[in-house]
Design an enzyme around this catalytic site. Structure first.
Site, PDB file in Angstrom:
ATOM      1  NE  ARG A  70      -3.129  -2.451   2.811  1.00 33.37           N
ATOM      2  CZ  ARG A  70      -4.421  -2.598   3.066  1.00 33.37           C
ATOM      3  NH1 ARG A  70      -5.187  -1.555   3.259  1.00 33.37           N
ATOM      4  NH2 ARG A  70      -4.942  -3.809   3.165  1.00 33.37           N
ATOM      5  CG  ASP A 117      -1.623 -17.945   9.078  1.00 32.81           C
ATOM      6  OD1 ASP A 117      -2.814 -18.008   8.755  1.00 32.81           O
ATOM      7  OD2 ASP A 117      -1.175 -17.102   9.881  1.00 32.81           O
ATOM      8  CG  HIS A 129      -6.381 -13.655  12.132  1.00 31.69           C
ATOM      9  ND1 HIS A 129      -7.254 -12.774  12.700  1.00 31.69           N
ATOM     10  CD2 HIS A 129      -5.627 -12.927  11.270  1.00 31.69           C
ATOM     11  CE1 HIS A 129      -7.046 -11.555  12.214  1.00 31.69           C
ATOM     12  NE2 HIS A 129      -6.054 -11.625  11.343  1.00 31.69           N
ATOM     13  CG  ASP A 130      -3.124 -20.634  12.198  1.00 29.50           C
ATOM     14  OD1 ASP A 130      -2.473 -21.225  11.330  1.00 29.50           O
ATOM     15  OD2 ASP A 130      -3.401 -21.138  13.302  1.00 29.50           O
ATOM     16  CB  ILE A 131      -6.647 -19.480  16.140  1.00 32.26           C
ATOM     17  CG1 ILE A 131      -6.988 -20.389  17.316  1.00 32.26           C
ATOM     18  CG2 ILE A 131      -7.525 -18.224  16.157  1.00 32.26           C
ATOM     19  CD1 ILE A 131      -6.550 -19.818  18.673  1.00 32.26           C
TER      20      ILE A 131
HETATM   21  C1  LIG Z   1       1.983 -11.129  13.274  1.00 35.22           C
HETATM   22  C2  LIG Z   1       0.563 -10.724  12.939  1.00 35.22           C
HETATM   23  C3  LIG Z   1       0.097 -11.582  11.790  1.00 35.22           C
HETATM   24  C4  LIG Z   1      -0.268 -12.925  12.300  1.00 35.22           C
HETATM   25  C5  LIG Z   1      -0.912 -13.764  11.248  1.00 35.22           C
HETATM   26  C6  LIG Z   1      -2.212 -14.286  11.642  1.00 35.22           C
HETATM   27  C7  LIG Z   1      -2.175 -15.252  12.797  1.00 35.22           C
HETATM   28  C8  LIG Z   1      -2.939 -14.913  10.474  1.00 35.22           C
HETATM   29  O1  LIG Z   1      -3.700 -15.786  10.631  1.00 35.22           O
HETATM   30  S1  LIG Z   1      -2.646 -14.312   8.888  1.00 35.22           S
HETATM   31  C9  LIG Z   1      -3.995 -14.921   7.943  1.00 35.22           C
HETATM   32  C10 LIG Z   1      -5.058 -13.902   7.933  1.00 35.22           C
HETATM   33  N1  LIG Z   1      -6.218 -14.324   7.176  1.00 35.22           N
HETATM   34  C11 LIG Z   1      -6.253 -14.348   5.870  1.00 35.22           C
HETATM   35  O2  LIG Z   1      -5.301 -14.068   5.172  1.00 35.22           O
HETATM   36  C12 LIG Z   1      -7.571 -14.788   5.291  1.00 35.22           C
HETATM   37  C13 LIG Z   1      -8.042 -13.934   4.134  1.00 35.22           C
HETATM   38  N2  LIG Z   1      -7.989 -12.539   4.486  1.00 35.22           N
HETATM   39  C14 LIG Z   1      -8.796 -11.972   5.392  1.00 35.22           C
HETATM   40  O3  LIG Z   1      -9.658 -12.579   6.013  1.00 35.22           O
HETATM   41  C15 LIG Z   1      -8.571 -10.488   5.610  1.00 35.22           C
HETATM   42  O4  LIG Z   1      -7.813  -9.974   4.568  1.00 35.22           O
HETATM   43  C16 LIG Z   1      -7.869 -10.172   6.955  1.00 35.22           C
HETATM   44  C17 LIG Z   1      -8.668 -10.702   8.136  1.00 35.22           C
HETATM   45  C18 LIG Z   1      -6.465 -10.728   7.001  1.00 35.22           C
HETATM   46  C19 LIG Z   1      -7.777  -8.642   7.074  1.00 35.22           C
HETATM   47  O5  LIG Z   1      -9.070  -8.109   7.021  1.00 35.22           O
HETATM   48  P1  LIG Z   1      -9.299  -6.636   6.548  1.00 35.22           P
HETATM   49  O6  LIG Z   1     -10.716  -6.274   6.784  1.00 35.22           O
HETATM   50  O7  LIG Z   1      -8.252  -5.747   7.130  1.00 35.22           O
HETATM   51  O8  LIG Z   1      -8.921  -6.738   5.003  1.00 35.22           O
HETATM   52  P2  LIG Z   1      -9.779  -7.187   3.720  1.00 35.22           P
HETATM   53  O9  LIG Z   1     -11.221  -7.257   3.970  1.00 35.22           O
HETATM   54  O10 LIG Z   1      -9.143  -8.401   3.120  1.00 35.22           O
HETATM   55  O11 LIG Z   1      -9.541  -5.957   2.740  1.00 35.22           O
HETATM   56  C20 LIG Z   1      -8.335  -5.389   2.483  1.00 35.22           C
HETATM   57  C21 LIG Z   1      -8.580  -3.921   2.224  1.00 35.22           C
HETATM   58  O12 LIG Z   1      -7.358  -3.315   1.925  1.00 35.22           O
HETATM   59  C22 LIG Z   1      -7.465  -2.688   0.651  1.00 35.22           C
HETATM   60  N3  LIG Z   1      -6.146  -2.766   0.000  1.00 35.22           N
HETATM   61  C23 LIG Z   1      -5.327  -3.838  -0.097  1.00 35.22           C
HETATM   62  N4  LIG Z   1      -4.205  -3.498  -0.751  1.00 35.22           N
HETATM   63  C24 LIG Z   1      -4.328  -2.202  -1.095  1.00 35.22           C
HETATM   64  C25 LIG Z   1      -3.513  -1.281  -1.791  1.00 35.22           C
HETATM   65  N5  LIG Z   1      -2.314  -1.612  -2.302  1.00 35.22           N
HETATM   66  N6  LIG Z   1      -3.972  -0.030  -1.944  1.00 35.22           N
HETATM   67  C26 LIG Z   1      -5.170   0.362  -1.448  1.00 35.22           C
HETATM   68  N7  LIG Z   1      -5.981  -0.474  -0.777  1.00 35.22           N
HETATM   69  C27 LIG Z   1      -5.560  -1.716  -0.603  1.00 35.22           C
HETATM   70  C28 LIG Z   1      -8.514  -3.480  -0.079  1.00 35.22           C
HETATM   71  O13 LIG Z   1      -9.010  -2.784  -1.158  1.00 35.22           O
HETATM   72  C29 LIG Z   1      -9.504  -3.691   1.034  1.00 35.22           C
HETATM   73  O14 LIG Z   1     -10.234  -2.512   1.213  1.00 35.22           O
HETATM   74  P3  LIG Z   1     -11.794  -2.533   1.659  1.00 35.22           P
HETATM   75  O15 LIG Z   1     -11.813  -3.044   3.062  1.00 35.22           O
HETATM   76  O16 LIG Z   1     -12.229  -1.100   1.534  1.00 35.22           O
HETATM   77  O17 LIG Z   1     -12.503  -3.444   0.694  1.00 35.22           O
HETATM   78  C30 LIG Z   1       0.413  -9.234  12.614  1.00 35.22           C
HETATM   79  C31 LIG Z   1      -1.099  -8.902  12.407  1.00 35.22           C
HETATM   80  C32 LIG Z   1      -1.259  -7.408  12.785  1.00 35.22           C
HETATM   81  C33 LIG Z   1       0.203  -6.948  12.990  1.00 35.22           C
HETATM   82  C34 LIG Z   1       0.413  -5.685  13.835  1.00 35.22           C
HETATM   83  C35 LIG Z   1      -0.341  -4.470  13.245  1.00 35.22           C
HETATM   84  O18 LIG Z   1      -0.088  -4.361  11.840  1.00 35.22           O
HETATM   85  C36 LIG Z   1      -0.005  -3.174  13.970  1.00 35.22           C
HETATM   86  C37 LIG Z   1       1.511  -2.917  14.102  1.00 35.22           C
HETATM   87  C38 LIG Z   1       2.144  -2.485  12.789  1.00 35.22           C
HETATM   88  C39 LIG Z   1       3.655  -2.211  12.952  1.00 35.22           C
HETATM   89  O19 LIG Z   1       4.207  -1.856  11.689  1.00 35.22           O
HETATM   90  C40 LIG Z   1       4.346  -3.480  13.498  1.00 35.22           C
HETATM   91  C41 LIG Z   1       3.740  -3.875  14.818  1.00 35.22           C
HETATM   92  C42 LIG Z   1       2.218  -4.137  14.744  1.00 35.22           C
HETATM   93  C43 LIG Z   1       1.742  -4.309  16.179  1.00 35.22           C
HETATM   94  C44 LIG Z   1       1.942  -5.398  13.914  1.00 35.22           C
HETATM   95  C45 LIG Z   1       2.674  -6.650  14.502  1.00 35.22           C
HETATM   96  C46 LIG Z   1       2.378  -7.940  13.717  1.00 35.22           C
HETATM   97  O20 LIG Z   1       2.949  -7.870  12.443  1.00 35.22           O
HETATM   98  C47 LIG Z   1       0.857  -8.180  13.615  1.00 35.22           C
HETATM   99  C48 LIG Z   1       0.327  -8.497  15.018  1.00 35.22           C
END
Ligand SMILES: C[C@H](CCC[C@H](C)C(=O)SCCNC(=O)CCNC(=O)[C@H](O)C(C)(C)COP(=O)(O)OP(=O)(O)OC[C@H]1O[C@@H](n2cnc3c(N)ncnc32)[C@H](O)[C@@H]1OP(=O)(O)O)[C@H]1CC[C@H]2[C@@H]3[C@H](O)C[C@@H]4C[C@H](O)CC[C@]4(C)[C@H]3C[C@H](O)[C@]12C
Length: 382
Positions: free
Chosen positions: A36, A152, A122-124
């Site tokens: 993004r 995942d 999420h995974d769980i």
């Molecule tokens: C370590 C953590 C990650 C752990 C992994 C976890 C256990 C998993 O299970 S990962 C598997 C997740 N599930 C899936 O992948 C299944 C399919 N996907 C989904 O169900 C969803 O995508 C979702 C649940 C993952 C996310 O849902 P969300 O509603 O946010 O998203 P979507 O509906 O899919 O829509 C995406 C929207 O985004 C738009 N988009 C996408 N790309 C672009 C782009 N290029 N430009 C513009 N727009 C874009 C898209 O159009 C959609 O828009 P709309 O909604 O309008 O349609 C880590 C998890 C969180 C992390 C923390 C967090 O990030 C905060 C900090 C950040 C910091 O930088 C680092 C520390 C953090 C604390 C950070 C730490 C860790 O990394 C995490 C805890």
């Protein structure tokens, strides 16, 4: 390398999509991660060998850029919940129409249909619905997720990579792309086929924590050593069990039979006491010379230094000093050739990638001015 010449566009996701892209990059594909705009950093810790462009897909011009990238690519990996790509006019219909050879991989939790298809998860959640989470944990305790490895990564990133490779292989005959619907619920369940099918063998049909492989059996267990570390015991077959008994300095004639289930708790008490009498290093010395399926429980850091893993070069160190596993499996003629460069920064390669895909300097400037893209890297050499 096996995937040389294959061009992949990976839309940035949390964990499974990044693993999928990294595996393909490790084996030679050119992977571009689409991040993004307006984000400081990525949460992708599996960016090895990828390049990053920062592109706003919500802007129509941004969606057009992605379309142009996909026309010239072999694979798109998208990790969003069902419907997100269609809302952006970037669904399979839109993209396959322009490039019928495109492999459009959709990596989601619940798949593209079914009542949960549009829900977040999420995974769980995925492994709970796959029937798997109920199997993890000790007797009498709540189910406990094995970190996020099964949904995942095993059921998600890896299965999706397999789907992509299958589709690439099929494309060599048909010349056509296709859509991959990779659901992590199903991928995790599929990986666990043995668990389903072994119910018949009464190997895993008892309640959680009472079975042979889920901490029920004394000979498939971890034991604490005198220095607070652990040993892993996997002495399943009778010949290895006999050697375990020997290594522990016990006499089998004084013990109940291995497969006497009612005696398992007592056997565990005996083994626990004995393991607690020596340090991990001492047990390693003893069991290094005995074929009993007994090994030390290592931390990640210890694993990378473990002599056997060092013999095989199983871990690599990148130019940032970060240690990680090297790609597996090894292919004898065409092995992976892993990048040791640091992971890409968000938008580091926007300019270089767009130029490679045929955008002119003027077009890039216009996209930048309209805040459709961000250029965070060194300027490309013209
Ligand atoms: C370590 C953590 C990650 C752990 C992994 C976890 C256990 C998993 O299970 S990962 C598997 C997740 N599930 C899936 O992948 C299944 C399919 N996907 C989904 O169900 C969803 O995508 C979702 C649940 C993952 C996310 O849902 P969300 O509603 O946010 O998203 P979507 O509906 O899919 O829509 C995406 C929207 O985004 C738009 N988009 C996408 N790309 C672009 C782009 N290029 N430009 C513009 N727009 C874009 C898209 O159009 C959609 O828009 P709309 O909604 O309008 O349609 C880590 C998890 C969180 C992390 C923390 C967090 O990030 C905060 C900090 C950040 C910091 O930088 C680092 C520390 C953090 C604390 C950070 C730490 C860790 O990394 C995490 C805890």
């Amino acid at each position: 390398m096996v995937l040389s010449g294959i061009k992949i566009i990976e839309l940035a996701g949390l964990a499974p999509g990044p693993l999928c892209g990294m595996i393909l990059a490790d084996f030679g594909a050119k992977v571009v991660r689409v991040d993004r705009t307006r984000i400081m950093t990525t949460v992708d810790v599996q960016g090895r060998g990828k390049r990053s462009i920062a592109l706003d897909l919500k802007k129509p011009e941004g969606a057009e850029v992605l379309k142009k990238l996909c026309i010239q690519s072999d694979v798109l990996i998208e990790p969003f919940r069902k419907g997100v790509m269609e809302k952006l006019s970037l669904g399979p219909k839109d993209l396959l129409q322009q490039n019928s050879k495109l492999i459009y991989a959709r990596l989601t939790g619940f798949g593209q249909n079914g009542r949960h298809a549009s829900k977040a998860g999420h995974d769980i959640n995925f492994i709970s619905l796959a029937g798997l989470l109920s199997n993890f944990g000790r007797k009498g305790e709540n189910p406990c997720a094995p970190v996020n490895l099964l949904g995942d990564f095993a059921g998600g990133g890896l299965m999706c990579a397999m789907g992509i490779i299958l589709a690439l292989f099929e494309r060599t005959h048909s010349g056509k792309g296709q859509v991959i619907d990779a659901s992590m619920v199903e991928g995790a369940a599929y990986c666990s086929s043995w668990l389903w099918k072994s119910q018949k063998l009464s190997l895993m049909d008892k309640p959680r924590g009472e079975n042979i492989l889920d901490s029920g059996a004394p000979f498939y267990e971890t034991y604490k050593t005198s220095d607070g570390k652990y040993m892993a015991v996997g002495a399943l077959e009778p010949q290895f069990y006999d050697r375990l008994i020997e290594g522990l300095g016990l006499n089998s004639s004084e013990l109940p039979p291995q497969m006497s289930l009612s005696d398992w708790p007592e056997l565990k008490r005996i083994f626990t006491k004995i393991f607690a009498s020596k340090s991990q290093a001492v047990w390693c010395k003893i069991f290094d010379n005995i074929d009993a399926c007994v090994t030390p429980v290592l931390s990640l850091q210890e694993a990378s230094r473990y002599p056997h893993n060092q013999d095989r070069g199983s871990f690599i160190t990148d130019e940032d000093g970060q240690v990680s596993p090297r790609p597996a499996p090894h292919l004898s003629r065409t092995p992976a050739c892993v990048s040791l460069a640091r992971d890409p920064k968000v938008g580091e390669h926007t300019e270089a990638v767009l130029m490679e895909y045929g955008f002119t300097r003027e077009q890039i400037n216009a996209l930048q001015c309209a805040e459709v893209i961000e250029l965070n890297g060194p300027k490309a050499k013209l």
